[in-house]
Design an enzyme around this catalytic site. Sequence first.
Site, PDB file in Angstrom:
ATOM      1  N   ASP A 188      -9.291  -4.557  -5.930  1.00  0.00           N
ATOM      2  CA  ASP A 188      -8.525  -3.728  -4.709  1.00  0.00           C
ATOM      3  C   ASP A 188      -8.882  -2.405  -4.964  1.00  0.00           C
ATOM      4  O   ASP A 188      -8.581  -1.768  -6.058  1.00  0.00           O
ATOM      5  CB  ASP A 188      -7.089  -4.177  -4.754  1.00  0.00           C
ATOM      6  N   HIS A 248      -8.065  -5.255  -0.574  1.00  0.00           N
ATOM      7  CA  HIS A 248      -6.996  -4.479  -0.168  1.00  0.00           C
ATOM      8  C   HIS A 248      -6.155  -5.015   1.088  1.00  0.00           C
ATOM      9  O   HIS A 248      -4.806  -4.784   1.245  1.00  0.00           O
ATOM     10  CB  HIS A 248      -6.952  -3.225  -0.047  1.00  0.00           C
ATOM     11  N   SER A 275       0.718  -1.445  -0.021  1.00  0.00           N
ATOM     12  CA  SER A 275      -0.103   0.048  -0.073  1.00  0.00           C
ATOM     13  C   SER A 275       0.969   1.229  -0.059  1.00  0.00           C
ATOM     14  O   SER A 275       1.689   1.425  -0.854  1.00  0.00           O
ATOM     15  CB  SER A 275      -1.006  -0.055   1.248  1.00  0.00           C
TER      16      SER A 275
END
Length: 221
Positions: free
Chosen positions: A190, A203, A122
């Site tokens: 995602d 995610h 991320s």
Amino acid sequence: MRFALPTGRGRTGVLLAAALLATGGAVTATSSAASAAACADVDVVVARGTSEPGRLGIIVGDPVYSAIQRRLIGATSSSHAVDYPASVSPTSVTAGNRALVEHVTAQAQECPDQRFVLVGYSQGANVVGNSLGISSQGAAVGGPVVATIPAAVQPRVAAVLVFGYPLRKLGRGITGVYAERTLDICANRDVVCDPRGASTLAHLSYGDDASRAAAFAVGRL
């Protein structure tokens, strides 16, 4: 009444959500010491996701490093958590970018034979990309490149593993000399990396990809 937790990707998401709720969403991870000798054969450098708990990050870093250790036969390894806020602050990614490059540069000087595996999840994927010279400015929790791994150290970066990379939302990714050494995993739907994605749970699903990522990394060492 007792409720069974879901398994697989769903369980991972539930565990992270519970951890964030328990801490009010403001989770910080302390910088970890190397888990082996200072000059291990391989140093696995991990930039965790935004507010992600865990020593290296419970979604990606911890399971990926464990999987690498299981596959790495006849070699030693150490791990390092990039010391940065991992927050929504506009300076968080740039702080991580500097910290990652400083660590790798110092390790490379101290340990001439050491090789590196870079892992980012991320926001942490933005940190890794920036450190390779790929700006994440304009992406979610992104920022400009402020430091890059020195050219002399580039051949020692054996593998780059990025998960839920926000730059993918803009149709971009790791390019250049690191492209063939990169495994870029974006879960279907995602919300952070899939241009058409809207799923937060997707995610949070990347623990299930740890074995695949470890195989990729160890295969390039």
